[in-house]
Scaffold this active site. Structure first.
Site, PDB file in Angstrom:
ATOM      1  CE1 TYR A 266       7.156 -67.065 -32.061  1.00  0.00           C
ATOM      2  CE2 TYR A 266       8.799 -66.862 -30.317  1.00  0.00           C
ATOM      3  CZ  TYR A 266       7.792 -67.578 -30.936  1.00  0.00           C
ATOM      4  OH  TYR A 266       7.408 -68.786 -30.437  1.00  0.00           O
TER       5      TYR A 266
ATOM      6  CB  SER B  48       7.046 -69.780 -26.285  1.00  0.00           C
ATOM      7  OG  SER B  48       7.467 -68.483 -26.627  1.00  0.00           O
TER       8      SER B  48
END
Length: 223
Positions: free
Chosen positions: A149, A136
């Site tokens: 994250y 991502s």
């Protein structure tokens, strides 16, 4: 036909990758924590006349991963490993619990490493294979209220880039995949994304990944 093992295959991008790869005649091995969701995907694939197998495994537990992979490899082989499983926690740094931080790092980082370590000996024996790590855009730059994250995704990026160098001169490929957020159950338990309508669907992202994948070092769906 290829044998493709996909973690986090019960929902979201993992499910979409499994459905689309199976539609091309590949046998997909669906790895996740919840048998019910895996079996729903398996049924969907088999109802379409394609091949799928559900495998329950806690990817954060190295011994369980090793045992699961060794058992699987007694009866088949793996051509592509897709490390897709991931979780996140969002908000200011001091809002995270220790348990949330541990879970994000264990799933996103250790899970990816555990699966790769377990499959690598067979890839070396075969002389070929591909490790595809779903990272991502959180692995490309820092983002507000995503510190842990993003840290986990930077770690997977570094792991993948190091594997690429380690595997130079072999037919074993490591591929990093970068895409933005998708409209998946990933966001169900957080209000970090308030307008999910602007996000791509996992089906759309899966299609782009599969179309672009040639074993190259990087796939960019979004930057």
């Amino acid at each position: 036909m290829k044998n493709i093992l996909i973690t986090g295959a019960g929902t979201g991008l993992g499910e979409s990758l499994a459905v689309q790869y199976s539609a091309e005649g590949n046998h997909v091995y669906l790895v996740g924590r919840r048998l019910e969701t895996l079996e729903q995907v398996e049924k969907h694939i088999k109802d379409a006349g394609e091949k799928a197998t559900s495998i329950v495994c806690d990817i954060t537990d190295h011994r369980e991963v090793q045992s699961t992979i060794q058992s699987l490899l007694k009866s088949t082989t793996i051509d592509i490993l897709i490390n897709n499983a991931g979780t996140g926690c969002f908000g200011p740094l001091n809002s995270y619990s220790n348990e949330e931080i541990d879970q994000v790092l264990a799933t996103n980082v250790k899970g990816t490493i555990n699966l790769t370590r377990s499959v690598m000996p067979r890839f070396i024996e075969q002389g070929e294979g591909q490790i595809m790590n779903i990272i991502s855009t959180a692995g490309l730059r820092g983002k507000k209220n995503e510190s842990v994250y993003v840290s986990s995704k930077f770690a997977v990026r570094g792991f993948t880039e190091s594997l690429i160098k380690e595997l130079e001169g072999t037919n074993i490929k490591a591929t990093a995949v970068y895409m933005g957020g998708m409209d998946t159950p990933f966001w169900d338990e957080t209000d970090h994304i308030t307008d999910r309508s602007r996000l791509k669907s996992p089906d759309e992202v899966a299609k782009l990944i599969i179309e672009q994948n040639t074993g190259q070092a990087e796939i960019f769906i979004d930057r």
